[in-house]
Design a protein around this motif. Structure first.
Motif, PDB file in Angstrom:
ATOM      1  N   GLY A 146       0.827  -1.213   0.000  1.00  0.00           N
ATOM      2  CA  GLY A 146       0.000   0.000   0.000  1.00  0.00           C
ATOM      3  C   GLY A 146       0.853   1.251   0.000  1.00  0.00           C
ATOM      4  O   GLY A 146       0.575   2.216  -0.724  1.00  0.00           O
ATOM      5  N   ILE A 147       1.914   1.239   0.803  1.00  0.00           N
ATOM      6  CA  ILE A 147       2.749   2.431   0.913  1.00  0.00           C
ATOM      7  C   ILE A 147       3.501   2.669  -0.395  1.00  0.00           C
ATOM      8  O   ILE A 147       3.597   3.807  -0.872  1.00  0.00           O
ATOM      9  CB  ILE A 147       3.729   2.269   2.085  1.00  0.00           C
ATOM     10  CG1 ILE A 147       2.952   2.331   3.386  1.00  0.00           C
ATOM     11  CG2 ILE A 147       4.777   3.359   2.069  1.00  0.00           C
ATOM     12  CD1 ILE A 147       3.762   1.996   4.576  1.00  0.00           C
ATOM     13  N   ALA A 148       3.988   1.592  -0.993  1.00  0.00           N
ATOM     14  CA  ALA A 148       4.726   1.758  -2.237  1.00  0.00           C
ATOM     15  C   ALA A 148       3.808   2.311  -3.325  1.00  0.00           C
ATOM     16  O   ALA A 148       4.196   3.206  -4.082  1.00  0.00           O
ATOM     17  CB  ALA A 148       5.304   0.420  -2.677  1.00  0.00           C
ATOM     18  N   LEU A 149       2.568   1.794  -3.357  1.00  0.00           N
ATOM     19  CA  LEU A 149       1.624   2.296  -4.360  1.00  0.00           C
ATOM     20  C   LEU A 149       1.347   3.777  -4.128  1.00  0.00           C
ATOM     21  O   LEU A 149       1.330   4.587  -5.055  1.00  0.00           O
ATOM     22  CB  LEU A 149       0.327   1.493  -4.299  1.00  0.00           C
ATOM     23  CG  LEU A 149      -0.753   1.949  -5.267  1.00  0.00           C
ATOM     24  CD1 LEU A 149      -0.247   1.899  -6.696  1.00  0.00           C
ATOM     25  CD2 LEU A 149      -2.005   1.103  -5.138  1.00  0.00           C
ATOM     26  N   LYS A 150       1.152   4.100  -2.860  1.00  0.00           N
ATOM     27  CA  LYS A 150       0.873   5.507  -2.527  1.00  0.00           C
ATOM     28  C   LYS A 150       2.024   6.391  -3.002  1.00  0.00           C
ATOM     29  O   LYS A 150       1.811   7.475  -3.552  1.00  0.00           O
ATOM     30  CB  LYS A 150       0.697   5.601  -1.011  1.00  0.00           C
ATOM     31  CG  LYS A 150       0.185   6.908  -0.518  1.00  0.00           C
ATOM     32  CD  LYS A 150      -1.298   6.837  -0.222  1.00  0.00           C
ATOM     33  CE  LYS A 150      -1.937   8.206  -0.170  1.00  0.00           C
ATOM     34  NZ  LYS A 150      -1.555   9.061   0.894  1.00  0.00           N
ATOM     35  N   ALA A 151       3.234   5.931  -2.769  1.00  0.00           N
ATOM     36  CA  ALA A 151       4.396   6.723  -3.176  1.00  0.00           C
ATOM     37  C   ALA A 151       4.430   6.877  -4.694  1.00  0.00           C
ATOM     38  O   ALA A 151       4.646   7.979  -5.203  1.00  0.00           O
ATOM     39  CB  ALA A 151       5.675   6.048  -2.687  1.00  0.00           C
TER      40      ALA A 151
END
Lengths: 1124, 175
Positions: free
Chosen positions: A538-543
């Motif tokens: 999720g965090i990587a996608l957000k970034a």
């Protein structure tokens, strides 16, 4: 009206400046005596003088106001009522702002202030208010006149202001002091002499804290009062020796409000007092600030959510936010000074020197976390301040942190082998990482704020030196964390670091293209491989999404090109890949999420999505897995792409391309292998429906044309057969007695798809070959194809009244539908099979009742008929009556007429009969409810306003009379079912107006339906209506008349076994009834308490909770009568 | 109202964060659990006309309630607000009446004072303030004995003063 003329002439003579003063005086006295003797009232006078008081001619207005004022001065003993006095106060105070007529206003105010007691005086607060306003006005408008008063003035104001408590007056006094301070800026002047005294008075009000109850003084808000006080505090630098110590003292108070206010005031004052005066407080301010930040900062409760990527890593409350704002301001004012304090601060140095203690985010205590966070805040704020201070902060701290992280400017071999990657991942120190990221963010903010990045600055060159090794370290550590355990907090920080590096302004100044690509590759690798680690993914996608929106927002075209090439293309290629470990939902989430961040990305994504859909569609047959994936893709297209296209606008070619491609595929696909995937069909037709709905009329025409071309493949579809609808069904290969299962798969797809086109078409889109289309839909509809019926309904709903391109009018289409010989041929089909028969009357109802044996087809036809009816009803066409009549006749039919019923077993007959009737009753639901699939605004339906209300008012009396005349319990049950649908689908307001008439029927309906297992949803909906009635005032009157029946019915429903919501709502209704007139409901108490005690033992918790609440409500009736 | 005199200035505890019920995927039936009982008892207003409900006074917590649904037993252990609080009996009575109202009769309720929190916890010389109200039946018993004896509870509630007090605690938030 001789008198009136007389006093009006007096007014004129006074206002006229050409008259002598003695003439004016005599007119004045004359009017005054008239007023004294009650010949005229003040109100009448004012009304008469309106023009003089409001004219734009300055001289006449001034005279008019003076007249009114002088009259008041002569009438000090005349009794006036409060309202008059108040409106006069309002008038004169307002006039104070009118400097050309100021004299009159002042005289008037004085006259009001001097009024004798018992003759209508102004109240004390009014008086003070007025005085302060006078004073304010004098100070503001006549500074020349008041300045010579000097000390006396200031002293007087001190006296006047001291101890004031009224908020309205305080607003004025704060403003007066502010003006006063501006009048005497001289450091030896009167304000300087009295600065201590003045500030003593002001200081007591800090911090502003309202103690009285809400509701009073609504016009003055705490915030505006506090703002006024802040302006007064900062009005002159002369207050500095008093204000700053006071504010610092209050800063250490435990009251959060005091802290926030102190910080705000300090920030504002330091701006006004200037750096020189503030310099001597710098030490004290620094230490207080540090304390506040350290004690008020909190760790977020959920540090792992992807949302934390954009925000700060810790929770910033109002106090910390204000403290940081203040630090930034004083820092900007005098940066060298505060930086020295920061560099010399023992606590900060301690944290930096013992950074190894903060190795892991889990092990360290909350307190040291707070310290770490506050150090991060302080350093980042100081670095953000300006280029020179950023240079100093970075120079001092970055090398230490980098050293601790094991990164160097030359380090490029880190993470070459998995083992060393893992080692690196484990070795990254949380504390150092955190501070490093904070500094990185501060630098980015500084660069964004200053609009241009100067590569000459020291901080920039230092960051540049480390950027490569940072990227390598973070990305290899992140990749390692896919398989190895890593702290979520570390992951968030590292992703954040990569994101900041990738979104650093100034193109490729800081990081080279290869590093940028490396960052994107690392994040993309997490997306494609790390989908099992939810947080990380999720965090990587957000970034990635925020990097995409950054390139889009700041028009970094080079970065955007690389981004498209590296990320978007890769994700798009993943979409159509069948053999991919990554679940299709995640693939879609990532791709569309990134697409939504920029138009160009989205266009590419849409293209890719379409390609994936059509390539899957071609090979879907029998392959359940790809069918499932296809459904996801289509849903994504419907739910994400189409709304986006619609919102952006002007992208007509996208839905057009999709629909045309769809039809091309329809043409080419060989459907020989039957796909019995109804879900897939629904998803596909829905996507096309939505796509067509947003197309322009021209595009829709193209699509319809295309569709006809493909449809000609159906054997029984003949474009050139204008009106002949008497095609024998056998020839068509249709067997009406069989359901759709026997229709070939391809035909079903084609008919559904064509129906979707018609459903979504705009009203202005001409539909070619209308008769042929109607014919096709009729055949399909009579075979139980519901979508065809929906298309017919939509067609009828949207057609113009006149003749269209096919020279076909609405009436004609209606004729085609209702008098179609197809009905007849269908019946004949039955006749031939020797079923039943009376062939002389071949209308639809006959068909429904007599002929059709197959219950599936029968119910399908009924539900199809209801869609046609809905189309008519929504446009308000009178032919809807025909449909309703058919439905009602079916509802009332008493089994099958004729002899055939004897041949069938009784039970079977009644069961089929029941099914038919139920579908008839449910048709009313279709008629009135809002549908998602067709006939709504999205699909351009014609909707007559209030059509539901109209229908409700027509149908309810009919249903009532039917109920009175029917005795069969099944029929009654089904009439109630229809009634339930009508009542619950009509807006509550309309139902409410009929509440009295409806309630008995509604209650009986509830009792009847509660016997029927299939009616639980209807019961629930009816209960919702009932609860609406019980909470409405007119409804409550109706309920009072039926109190016994209502309670009986509801107490029975408390133990309704089939649905929890019914029990819960029934209890809520009973609770609502406790608000009815006590005398009427008091006798029911025992019955209710017994019923509720059963509910207390309900298997469902929610029901028990409602039961407790309801019991309380009823018990409090008893206690109310006990104690009130 | 004499109530306030007993402990006019109670120690107010910070409202604790509620324990969230773990979301099970639609179980067929919801068993009675301590959270549900706590929810119900929370609404007791032990100081009349006060805005403070049970949770502010740390009289009860989710952990101090145990339920055995199969045997139909509820055990509640509460902490009186101060050591010598003669309110303990009243609080206990309120708890009992409230539970009697809100649960089906087949549940057997036991109410206890948490160990060490009350001066007269088990001693025999438990006495209510005579100036406050008099309950002759209960006057010589420790609260646990009074509270778990059906007859005594019934007798206590026959006392109109006591009944009014209990009713006010239970219903004051609705009046």
């Amino acid at each position: 009206m001789a008198e009136r003329n007389e006093w009006v002439s007096h007014i004129e003579s006074f206002v006229d400046t050409s008259r002598t003063s003695s003439q004016q005086a005599s007119s004045l006295n004359a009017i005054a005596s008239l007023l004294k003797n009650d010949v005229i009232t003040i109100e009448a006078l004012v009304r008469e003088m309106e023009m003089y008081l409001t004219t734009t001619d300055n001289i006449i207005r001034a005279r008019g106001i003076i007249l009114l004022a002088e009259l008041l001065a002569l009438l000090t003993t005349k009794a006036l009522d409060d309202a008059t006095v108040h409106s006069l106060i309002a008038f004169f105070t307002e006039r104070l702002a009118d400097w050309k007529a100021l004299r009159g206003a002042l005289v008037g105010c004085l006259a009001l202030l001097r009024r004798k007691a018992n003759a209508g005086v102004i109240t004390r607060s009014d008086a003070r208010d007025l005085c302060f306003e006078l004073l304010e006005c004098l100070l503001e408008r006549y500074p020349d006149a008041v300045v010579p008063l000097g000390d006396d003035l200031v002293y007087g104001i001190c006296e006047a202001v001291d101890g004031e408590k009224d908020p309205q007056c305080l607003m004025l006094t704060f403003h007066i002091i502010e003006i006063l301070a501006k009048l005497f800026p001289d450091p030896c002047g009167p304000v300087a002499n009295f600065a201590g005294d003045l500030f003593d008075i002001l200081g007591c009000y800090f911090p502003i804290h309202f103690t009285h109850a809400k509701g009073e003084d609504v016009d003055i808000k705490r915030d505006s009062l506090s703002m006024a006080l802040m302006q007064a505090f900062s009005s002159t630098p002369l207050f500095e020796p008093f204000a700053v110590p006071l504010l610092l003292e209050k800063l250490s108070s435990s009251l959060p409000l005091a802290k926030v206010d102190s910080l705000k005031y300090l920030s504002h004052c330091s701006l006004k007092y200037g750096p020189d005066r503030m310099a001597k407080h710098a030490g004290a301010i620094w230490s207080s600030l540090k304390d506040v930040i350290c004690t008020s900062i909190q760790e977020p409760s959920l540090p792992l959510a992807p949302e934390s990527l954009d925000g700060p890593s810790f929770h910033i409350n109002e106090i910390v936010a204000e403290a940081l704002a203040l630090l930034q301001r004083v820092n900007a004012q005098n940066d060298g000074l505060y930086l020295n304090y920061i560099f010399g601060d023992e606590d900060i140095n301690m944290v930096i020197s013992t950074i190894n203690n903060f190795r892991s985010s889990i092990v360290i205590s909350l307190q040291s976390k707070q310290t770490l966070f506050s150090v991060g805040c302080i350093l980042s704020v100081s670095a953000k301040c300006s280029n020179p201070s950023c240079n100093k902060v970075i120079e001092r701290y970055l090398p230490i942190l980098m050293d601790n992280l094991g990164l160097s400017t030359e380090n490029s071999s880190a993470g070459s082998s998995p083992a060393s990657r893992l080692a690196l991942c484990k070795s990254l120190n949380f504390g150092a990482l955190f501070l490093c990221i904070e500094l990185l963010i501060a630098c980015r903010d500084l660069a964004v704020g200053s609009n241009s990045v100067s590569s000459q600055e020291t901080w920039f060159s230092m960051l540049w030196g480390f950027s490569s090794s940072m990227t390598k370290a973070f990305s290899s550590a992140l990749l390692a964390s896919i398989t190895e355990d890593a702290q979520d907090a570390d992951i968030v920080l590292m992703v954040k670091g990569l994101q900041v590096l990738a979104t650093f302004p100034g193109g490729f100044l800081l990081i080279s293209k290869s590093i940028y690509e490396e960052i994107l590759m690392a994040l993309l690798a997490i997306i494609t491989n790390g989908f099992n680690r939810k947080t990380l993914w999720g965090i990587a996608l957000k970034a990635l999404v925020s990097i995409a929106s950054y390139t889009d927002e700041y028009h970094e075209t080079e970065k955007a090109t690389i981004y498209t090439h590296v990320v978007v293309e890769k994700l798009v290629s993943l979409m159509s890949l069948e053999e991919c470990n990554m679940p299709v939902q995640l693939r879609l989430e990532a791709t569309v999420g990134i697409g939504l961040s920029g138009t160009n990305y989205m266009l590419r994504v849409i293209q890719g999505l379409e390609e994936a859909i059509f390539s899957l569609l071609a090979e879907v047959h029998g392959n359940l897995k790809s069918a499932d994936a296809l459904v996801h893709l289509l849903e994504c297209y419907s739910n994400q792409v189409i709304p986006w296209v619609n919102a952006i606008g002007g992208l007509d070619e996208i839905p057009l391309r999709f629909s045309v491609n769809y039809w091309s595929y329809m043409e080419s696909i060989n459907f020989s292998m039957a796909v019995q995937e109804r879900k897939l069909l629904n998803a596909a037709t829905m996507a096309m429906k939505l796509a067509i709905a947003i197309c322009s009329v021209e595009s829709q025409k193209i699509i319809i044309q295309k569709a006809y071309g493909v449809l000609s493949a159906i054997s029984y579809f003949h474009l050139n057969e204008p009106t002949s609808l008497t095609i024998p069904l056998e020839v068509q290969g249709f067997q009406p007695t069989q359901s759709m299962e026997n229709v070939t798969c391809k035909d079903e797809w084609l008919i559904s798809s064509f129906a979707s086109v018609i459903i979504a078409a705009r009203p202005t889109t001409n539909i070619l070959h209308l008769r042929a289309a109607v014919n096709l839909f009729m055949i399909a509809f009579l075979n139980g194809h519901v979508q065809a019926a929906q298309a017919l309904g939509s067609l009828i709903n949207k057609m113009h009244l006149g003749r269209d391109i096919n020279d076909c009018s609405l009436d004609e289409v209606m004729d085609l539908v209702f008098n179609s010989s197809l009905w007849g041929s269908l019946s004949e089909e039955y006749l031939r099979s020797g079923e039943v028969g009376n062939s002389s009357e071949m209308d639809i109802s006959k068909l429904c009742l007599d002929s059709m044996n197959d219950r599936l087809v029968r119910t399908h036809v009924i539900s199809g008929l209801s869609w046609i009816g809905k189309g008519l009803l929504m446009r308000g066409h009178e032919k809807v009556k025909n449909v309703i009549m058919i439905l009602l006749r079916c509802l009332l039919s008493n089994g099958k007429p004729g002899t055939s019923s004897l041949q069938q077993s009784l039970s079977q007959d009644s069961e089929q009969d029941l099914l038919l009737k139920r579908s008839v009753a449910d048709a009313f639901h279709t008629l009135l409810s809002d549908s998602d699939v067709c006939l709504n605004r999205k699909f351009h339906a014609t909707v007559k306003p209030l059509y539901k209300q109209r229908f409700f008012n027509t149908i309810i009396p009919i249903l009532l009379s039917l109920l009175n005349n029917s005795y069969s319990s099944t029929t009654r049950l089904m009439i109630y079912r229809a009634f339930g649908h009508v009542v619950s689908d009509t807006p509550l307001v309309a139902v409410m107006s009929e509440a009295k008439k409806l309630l008995p029927m509604l209650l009986e309906g509830l009792s009847m339906l509660s016997e029927d297992f299939h009616s639980k949803d209807i019961i629930y909906n009816l209960l919702l209506v009932l609860s609406g009635i019980l909470t409405d005032k007119t409804g409550q009157e109706a309920a009072l008349e039926n109190v016994h029946t209502t309670i009986n019915c509801l107490t029975r429903l408390i133990s309704y076994p089939h649905m929890m919501l019914v029990r819960e709502t029934a209890i809520q209704c009973i609770a609502a009834m406790s608000e009815l007139k006590h005398a009427r409901i008091y006798p029911m108490r025992l019955q209710i308490s017994q019923a509720l005690s059963k509910a207390l033992d309900d298997p469902k918790r929610d029901v028990r909770r409602e039961a407790v609440r309801c019991r309380q409500a009823w018990a409090s009736i008893a206690s109310r009568s006990l104690y009130s | 109202m004499t109530l306030g005199l007993i402990n006019a200035n109670p120690v107010v505890h910070a409202k604790k964060e509620r324990i969230a019920r773990s979301e099970d995927v639609h179980p067929a039936d919801d068993a009675v659990d301590p959270l549900e009982i706590y929810d119900i008892l929370l609404s007791l207003y032990l100081f009349s006309l006060s805005i403070l409900d049970c949770s502010f006074l740390s009289v009860l917590s989710e952990e101090s309630i145990t339920v055995d649904e199969k045997l139909g037993r509820i055990l509640i252990t509460f902490t009186p607000t101060i050591q010598h609080c003669s309110m303990a009996t009243v609080i206990g009575l309120c708890l009992r009446v409230k539970l009697k109202d809100c649960f089906p009769p087949h549940f057997k309720v036991d109410i206890k004072v948490s160990p060490g929190s009350h001066a007269n916890e088990e001693s025999g010389n438990w006495k209510l303030e005579p100036s406050f109200f008099s309950i002759h039946v209960a006057s010589l018993s420790p609260p646990t004995i009074l509270l778990n004896d059906k007859e005594r509870v019934a007798a206590a509630l026959e006392n109109p003063n006591l009944r009014q007090l209990v009713d006010e605690c239970i219903y004051s938030n609705e009046l």
